[in-house]
Design a protein around this motif. Structure first.
Motif, short mmCIF file in Angstrom:
data_model
loop_
_atom_site.label_atom_id
_atom_site.label_comp_id
_atom_site.label_asym_id
_atom_site.label_seq_id
_atom_site.Cartn_x
_atom_site.Cartn_y
_atom_site.Cartn_z
N GLY A 59 0.84 -1.20 0.11
CA GLY A 59 -0.05 0.07 -0.03
C GLY A 59 0.70 1.30 -0.03
N VAL A 60 0.23 2.43 0.22
CA VAL A 60 0.89 3.64 0.27
C VAL A 60 0.16 4.67 1.42
CG1 VAL A 60 -0.68 4.70 -1.35
CG2 VAL A 60 1.62 5.47 -1.25
N TYR A 61 1.08 5.56 1.94
CA TYR A 61 0.61 6.52 3.13
C TYR A 61 -0.01 7.65 2.35
CZ TYR A 61 2.98 3.49 6.51
OH TYR A 61 3.26 2.43 7.60
N LEU A 62 -1.42 8.08 3.20
CA LEU A 62 -2.07 9.13 2.66
C LEU A 62 -1.31 10.31 3.79
CD1 LEU A 62 -3.99 10.56 0.80
CD2 LEU A 62 -5.61 10.00 2.63
N THR A 63 -0.64 11.35 3.26
CA THR A 63 -0.01 12.08 4.07
C THR A 63 -0.70 13.67 3.78
OG1 THR A 63 1.66 12.95 2.70
CG2 THR A 63 2.06 11.00 4.22
N MET A 64 -0.87 14.60 5.04
CA MET A 64 -1.28 16.05 4.94
C MET A 64 -0.44 16.83 3.75
SD MET A 64 -3.50 16.22 7.52
CE MET A 64 -3.75 17.83 7.80
N GLY A 65 0.71 16.65 3.60
CA GLY A 65 1.13 17.76 2.62
C GLY A 65 1.89 16.96 1.58
N ILE A 66 2.29 17.75 0.43
CA ILE A 66 3.24 17.03 -0.54
C ILE A 66 4.56 16.56 -0.11
CG2 ILE A 66 4.11 19.09 -1.31
CD1 ILE A 66 4.15 18.25 -4.00
N SER A 69 4.64 14.50 5.25
CA SER A 69 4.42 15.05 6.28
C SER A 69 3.56 14.05 7.19
CB SER A 69 3.72 16.39 6.55
OG SER A 69 2.72 16.00 5.58
N GLN A 70 2.53 14.71 8.17
CA GLN A 70 1.75 13.74 8.85
C GLN A 70 1.09 12.65 8.25
OE1 GLN A 70 -0.76 15.93 11.49
NE2 GLN A 70 -1.91 14.27 12.35
N ILE A 71 1.01 11.64 8.73
CA ILE A 71 0.19 10.54 7.94
C ILE A 71 -1.24 10.57 8.26
CG2 ILE A 71 -0.06 7.78 8.00
CD1 ILE A 71 2.98 7.63 8.22
N ILE A 72 -2.08 10.38 7.59
CA ILE A 72 -3.59 10.42 7.60
C ILE A 72 -3.96 9.00 7.68
CG2 ILE A 72 -5.93 11.01 6.60
CD1 ILE A 72 -4.42 13.34 5.05
N THR A 73 -3.62 8.34 6.92
CA THR A 73 -4.12 6.69 6.95
C THR A 73 -3.15 5.98 5.99
OG1 THR A 73 -5.97 5.40 6.78
CG2 THR A 73 -5.82 6.86 5.24
#
Length: 133
Positions: A59-66, A69-73
């Motif tokens: 899978g892949v991490y969804l982060t706040m910024g380009i 940065s902070q991981i959302i999910t």
């Protein structure tokens, strides 16, 4: 090195180098600069927006910024995302995505950034053709 860089203005601000044309000792454009050294041309490549499928087994991490940065999910393999913007950060092509994620509390609609691919050959996601959507 004598060269002419052709640059483009980005809608989000800043510039990108599309290609470089070296100027030879004769004043013409070719692959050698005035000092005789080979200068490679740099071409920009458009990274299309659209529907992508996560293809990386982990899978892949969804982060706040380009910037990562902070991981959302974490988005699992075979998750479909709508890439609405692309950018390059630390050598990776990243996409700003809209994605719906189901859970025990129903469906959540999330927006964030994911890695799409890292040239030349590492990919987290693939662009879907119109027939696959």
């Amino acid at each position: 090195h004598n060269a002419v860089a052709v640059r483009g203005l980005l809608a989000s601000g800043g510039h990108v180098t599309l290609f470089v044309l070296p100027i030879s000792t004769s004043g013409t454009f070719d692959n050698l600069c005035a000092c005789g050294q080979l200068v490679q041309r740099t071409n920009a490549k458009a990274f299309p927006s659209g529907m992508y499928r996560i293809i990386h087994p982990e899978g892949v991490y969804l982060t706040m910024g380009i910037a990562e940065s902070q991981i959302i999910t974490k988005l699992d393999i075979n998750t479909f995302v709508n890439v609405v913007e692309t950018g390059v950060e630390a050598g990776c092509v990243r996409g700003r995505v809209n994605v719906s994620v189901g859970g025990s509390n129903g469906v959540e609609f999330l927006t964030g950034w994911i890695n799409l691919f890292e040239p030349p050959a590492f990919s987290w996601a693939e662009l879907l053709s119109k027939s696959e959507i």
